[in-house]
Design a protein around this motif. Structure first.
Motif, PDB file in Angstrom:
ATOM      1  N   GLU A   1      -7.100  -3.354   1.843  1.00  0.00           N
ATOM      2  CA  GLU A   1      -6.352  -2.087   1.942  1.00  0.00           C
ATOM      3  C   GLU A   1      -5.422  -2.094   3.156  1.00  0.00           C
ATOM      4  O   GLU A   1      -4.290  -1.600   3.088  1.00  0.00           O
ATOM      5  N   LYS A   2      -5.907  -2.675   4.251  1.00  0.00           N
ATOM      6  CA  LYS A   2      -5.049  -2.759   5.453  1.00  0.00           C
ATOM      7  C   LYS A   2      -3.843  -3.662   5.174  1.00  0.00           C
ATOM      8  O   LYS A   2      -2.727  -3.397   5.629  1.00  0.00           O
TER       9      LYS A   2
ATOM     10  N   VAL B   1       0.054  -2.713   5.684  1.00  0.00           N
ATOM     11  CA  VAL B   1       0.941  -3.473   6.579  1.00  0.00           C
ATOM     12  C   VAL B   1       2.183  -3.953   5.836  1.00  0.00           C
ATOM     13  O   VAL B   1       3.302  -3.852   6.330  1.00  0.00           O
ATOM     14  N   ILE B   2       1.991  -4.477   4.617  1.00  0.00           N
ATOM     15  CA  ILE B   2       3.156  -5.055   3.917  1.00  0.00           C
ATOM     16  C   ILE B   2       3.948  -3.992   3.150  1.00  0.00           C
ATOM     17  O   ILE B   2       4.992  -4.287   2.566  1.00  0.00           O
TER      18      ILE B   2
ATOM     19  N   THR C   1       0.300   1.275  -3.058  1.00  0.00           N
ATOM     20  CA  THR C   1      -0.237   1.542  -4.411  1.00  0.00           C
ATOM     21  C   THR C   1      -1.156   0.411  -4.877  1.00  0.00           C
ATOM     22  O   THR C   1      -1.966   0.590  -5.783  1.00  0.00           O
ATOM     23  N   TRP C   2      -1.010  -0.777  -4.256  1.00  0.00           N
ATOM     24  CA  TRP C   2      -1.871  -1.916  -4.639  1.00  0.00           C
ATOM     25  C   TRP C   2      -3.340  -1.671  -4.271  1.00  0.00           C
ATOM     26  O   TRP C   2      -4.227  -2.363  -4.719  1.00  0.00           O
ATOM     27  N   LYS C   3      -3.560  -0.647  -3.447  1.00  0.00           N
ATOM     28  CA  LYS C   3      -4.952  -0.363  -3.058  1.00  0.00           C
ATOM     29  C   LYS C   3      -5.749   0.158  -4.259  1.00  0.00           C
ATOM     30  O   LYS C   3      -6.938  -0.060  -4.363  1.00  0.00           O
TER      31      LYS C   3
ATOM     32  N   ASP D   1      -7.473  -6.778  12.047  1.00  0.00           N
ATOM     33  CA  ASP D   1      -8.521  -7.761  11.709  1.00  0.00           C
ATOM     34  C   ASP D   1      -8.201  -8.557  10.452  1.00  0.00           C
ATOM     35  O   ASP D   1      -9.100  -8.953   9.711  1.00  0.00           O
ATOM     36  N   ILE D   2      -6.919  -8.746  10.203  1.00  0.00           N
ATOM     37  CA  ILE D   2      -6.528  -9.549   9.034  1.00  0.00           C
ATOM     38  C   ILE D   2      -6.459 -11.013   9.485  1.00  0.00           C
ATOM     39  O   ILE D   2      -5.680 -11.352  10.386  1.00  0.00           O
TER      40      ILE D   2
END
Ligand code: COA
Length: 426
Positions: A277-278, A282-283, A287-289, A331-332
């Motif tokens: 989700e983060k 960021v990008i 909606t991809w969540k 934390d990615i």
């Protein structure tokens, strides 16, 4: 602070890379490492890829720190006697000659045990017992026969060898572990033993995830490999997977700002499931969540190319260090592709002793990779490699207790180099 292997004496009969990396590590843990070299020439790497005329090469100096060098012709009768004397007072004989060379020299395992029942004989060979056991092996042969090359590179390209010396230095590491384990067991048994690290086995051990995938393949396609999403069918062997990550968290190498002119302006980006989700935030794809095509790790597998293309559009707007700084806040997991220039100029690596600059009497200062394994009670500063035969007399006198007459006798025989008589005749 102490020295972890204080009191352990290693008879270092190694050459080139695999064996020397092993004994260098043991020296960095405090063992007294006596490198036996052929008079006149020594370890072949002393002259290989020379960058300073008449000076020991970086190839040699970076693999032989903290050792003492004695020249000894072990095919000379007197030289054999000296070697026998050394076997008596050493704990471990480490060698990586071609198969059978030590036996031909007269030092079979049986003979070594007669001379010193506590001796540990540690060997690097290309292969373990089997059809190829008599073969000579170098780094890339091991990478090819250990499974690394067939699984490295891109699916539509040649098998690739890696820059990491997993065949040589990787096997040296395996051997070092075998040696300290045998030393530990000897504390209880009083006996030495043979330790073998075959280069094929060591590379295969490092390719464990590919052996995993070979077995998974018989149960269906490897869904985390890019080719799954591309609809390319799998064959019967693990394919090359480019920069796909070898674990369950898909990853890729992505372009960063400046990639057009900097060959290392790239970042490894991992789409770790817990931070998905983060990543979307960021990008800029919130909606991809929740989109069922992207929301779960399993749903994302067929869309990896599309997902990484979108992430790359984001990384290309940042330098690799900017991207890392931003991603770390969330934390990615990611890592910039560091060039050797960037690494060798990284002060933090000098601060930990992972990189060290040492002085050499012939070549001047050089940078070497120090001990990568840090022990809290082991303090051994990295020292330069020895000159050829630099410690010959010192070892004969202090390790073997030879008096001046005996040393003169050994020298006269030619065992440690050209005898005065032969020198005069030439
Ligand atoms: N005095 C007298 N003779 C010596 C000597 C000394 N101090 N040190 C070595 N020699 C001799 C050996 O006895 C051998 O003689 P022989 O063939 O008559 O029995 C000879 O030198 C050559 O040794 P060898 O190991 O065969 O060297 P090479 O240059 O032909 O082969 C390798 C190099 C690396 C291919 C080979 O040693 C090998 O396969 N080693 C095992 C795998 C390995 O470690 N490979 C990775 C290297 S990074």
């Amino acid at each position: 602070m102490g020295k972890a292997l204080d009191g352990v004496r290693i008879l270092d009969f190694t050459h080139v890379q695999s064996g020397p990396t092993c004994t260098q590590l043991l020296a960095w843990f405090g063992a007294d490492v006596i490198k036996v070299e052929r008079p006149g020439e020594g370890d072949v790497t002393r002259t290989q890829l020379r960058d300073v005329p008449n000076a020991d090469s970086l190839y040699f100096t970076m693999l032989n720190s903290n050792k003492r060098s004695i020249t000894l012709d072990t095919k000379n009768a007197e030289g054999k006697k000296v070697l026998e004397d050394l076997v008596k007072v050493c704990d471990v004989l480490v060698e990586n000659f071609a198969p059978g060379a030590l036996d031909r020299m007269g030092f079979t395992w049986e003979r070594l045990q007669e001379i010193n029942p506590r001796i540990i004989l540690a060997s690097v060979k290309g292969f373990g017992p089997g059809p190829f056991e008599d073969c000579k092996v170098y780094e890339n042969v091991a990478q090819c026969t250990g499974g690394a090359a067939s699984t490295t590179g891109f699916r539509d390209g040649l098998p690739m060898v890696t820059g990491a010396q997993i065949g040589d230095s990787g096997t040296g590491l395996h051997l070092a572990l075998g040696i300290v384990t045998a030393l530990y067991q000897r504390e209880h048994t009083g006996r030495g033993q043979k330790v073998l690290a075959a280069m094929q086995d060591s590379v295969l051990n490092l390719c464990r995830v590919k052996v995993r995938d070979q077995q998974r393949l018989s149960r269906g396609p490897l869904r985390e490999y890019s080719q799954f999403g591309e609809g390319v069918p799998f064959g019967d062997a693990v394919p090359r997977a480019g920069n796909d990550s070898g674990g369950g968290q898909p990853g890729r190498i992505l372009k960063c700002k400046g990639w057009e002119h900097d060959p290392n302006a790239y970042l490894y980006f991992i789409t770790q499931a817990p931070v998905w989700e983060k990543i979307c935030d960021v990008i800029g794809e919130p909606t991809w969540k929740t989109d069922p095509n992207y929301a779960t790790a399993a749903a994302r597998l067929p869309h990896l190319n599309e997902i990484f293309t979108r992430i790359e559009a984001w990384t290309m707007a940042h330098t690799k260090f900017e991207a890392m700084e931003i991603l770390n806040q969330y934390d990615i997991p990611c890592g910039p592709i560091l060039s050797m220039k960037e690494i060798i100029e990284d002060d933090s690596l000098y601060a930990t002793g992972t990189l060290v600059e040492v002085e050499h009497p012939v070549r001047g200062a050089y940078v070497t990779v120090g001990n990568p394994i840090k022990l809290s009670d082991n303090d051994v500063p990295v020292e330069r490699s020895p000159l050829l035969g630099e410690h010959t007399e010192e070892i004969l006198a202090t390790v073997l207790g030879f008096d001046a007459d005996r040393i003169a006798e050994v020298k006269h025989s030619g065992a440690v180099g050209l005898s005065p008589v032969r020198q005069a005749a030439e």
